[in-house]
Design a protein around this motif. Structure first.
Motif, PDB file in Angstrom:
ATOM      1  N   SER A 154       0.941  -1.263  -0.226  1.00  0.00           N
ATOM      2  CA  SER A 154       0.040   0.089  -0.466  1.00  0.00           C
ATOM      3  C   SER A 154       0.862   0.763   0.397  1.00  0.00           C
ATOM      4  N   ILE A 157      -0.300  -3.191   5.158  1.00  0.00           N
ATOM      5  CA  ILE A 157      -0.520  -4.237   4.642  1.00  0.00           C
ATOM      6  C   ILE A 157       0.196  -5.032   2.859  1.00  0.00           C
ATOM      7  N   LEU A 208      -0.911  -0.850  -4.539  1.00  0.00           N
ATOM      8  CA  LEU A 208      -2.249  -1.753  -4.850  1.00  0.00           C
ATOM      9  C   LEU A 208      -3.876  -0.923  -4.506  1.00  0.00           C
ATOM     10  N   LYS A 239      -6.402   2.327  -4.620  1.00  0.00           N
ATOM     11  CA  LYS A 239      -7.442   2.919  -3.594  1.00  0.00           C
ATOM     12  C   LYS A 239      -7.825   1.873  -2.644  1.00  0.00           C
ATOM     13  N   ARG A 240      -8.855   1.210  -3.334  1.00  0.00           N
ATOM     14  CA  ARG A 240     -10.290   0.252  -2.779  1.00  0.00           C
ATOM     15  C   ARG A 240      -9.415  -0.580  -1.959  1.00  0.00           C
ATOM     16  N   ILE A 241      -8.517  -1.501  -2.386  1.00  0.00           N
ATOM     17  CA  ILE A 241      -7.769  -2.278  -1.521  1.00  0.00           C
ATOM     18  C   ILE A 241      -7.416  -2.217   0.228  1.00  0.00           C
ATOM     19  N   ASN A 242      -6.565  -0.521   0.116  1.00  0.00           N
ATOM     20  CA  ASN A 242      -6.622   0.316   1.440  1.00  0.00           C
ATOM     21  C   ASN A 242      -6.157   2.055   0.898  1.00  0.00           C
ATOM     22  N   HIS A 243      -7.200   1.645   1.346  1.00  0.00           N
ATOM     23  CA  HIS A 243      -7.800   3.688   1.539  1.00  0.00           C
ATOM     24  C   HIS A 243      -6.905   4.755   1.984  1.00  0.00           C
ATOM     25  N   LEU A 292     -14.637   0.031  -0.346  1.00  0.00           N
ATOM     26  CA  LEU A 292     -13.653  -0.106   0.391  1.00  0.00           C
ATOM     27  C   LEU A 292     -13.137  -1.527   1.289  1.00  0.00           C
ATOM     28  N   TYR A 293     -11.880  -2.703   0.372  1.00  0.00           N
ATOM     29  CA  TYR A 293     -11.455  -3.286   1.817  1.00  0.00           C
ATOM     30  C   TYR A 293     -10.969  -3.077   2.898  1.00  0.00           C
TER      31      TYR A 293
END
Length: 186
Positions: A7, A23, A66, A68-72, A90-91
């Motif tokens: 990230s 992450i 990564l 953005k939705r994986i690690n905002h 978001l994840y």
């Protein structure tokens, strides 16, 4: 090492981009996972910040961001965005500033400090508390309020009230049950 995905993280200043160890996804290879590889680098490379993130940035100079939705990254720099809403889908949220468990459940206490408004988001705060409510009670104890945290919250709420901060979060009467079950500082 065949590949590394990590990230985005802002380093010591906002214009310094570094790999975040929050992450981290490695593609397995015998070289990267061997203890001699790690030990060799630990003896030759020093961390730029004394921690794991600094060490990883020195060792792994190639990495892919990564989505953005994986690690905002919870930071808001647009002046016209007064609500600081985070979107759906978001994840993971990388909480900058004061973390949700360091505040009352009722609102993001980053609103109480003008210098931390860029990190404040009631919607991101609410998402964290939804996860907290769903976690086993055994784990919730690790998110208890300490005397130190409670004292800091009350101090900055008073300062925000005295300054009459326009966002008005200091007016919210806390209902967080943790405020009645303060633990000793850890």
């Amino acid at each position: 090492m065949s590949g590394i995905i990590a990230s985005l993280e802002y380093g010591n200043s906002l214009n310094m981009i570094k790999l975040s160890s929050l992450i981290l996804i490695f593609e397995y290879s015998k070289t990267s996972m061997s203890s001699s590889f790690t030990l060799n680098y630990q003896q030759q490379v020093s961390s730029y910040n004394g921690g794991d993130q600094g060490f990883l940035n020195e060792v792994f100079t190639w990495w892919h961001r990564l989505p953005k939705r994986i690690n905002h990254l919870k930071v808001f720099s647009k002046q016209d965005d007064k609500e600081h809403q985070v979107g759906d889908g978001l994840y993971a949220i990388h909480y900058l500033g004061l973390k949700p468990w360091m505040c009352y459940e009722d609102y993001d206490c980053n609103w109480d400090m003008v210098s931390r408004h860029i990190f404040a988001s009631d919607s991101a705060h609410k998402k964290w508390w939804q996860v907290y409510d769903a976690m086993p009670k055994k784990l919730q104890q690790y998110c208890a309020l300490t005397k130190h945290m409670d004292k800091r919250i009350k101090k900055w709420r008073r300062i925000a009230e005295n300054a009459s901060l326009a966002n008005g979060h200091w007016k919210i009467k806390p209902k967080d049950p943790r405020q009645y079950h303060i633990v000793d500082n850890k």
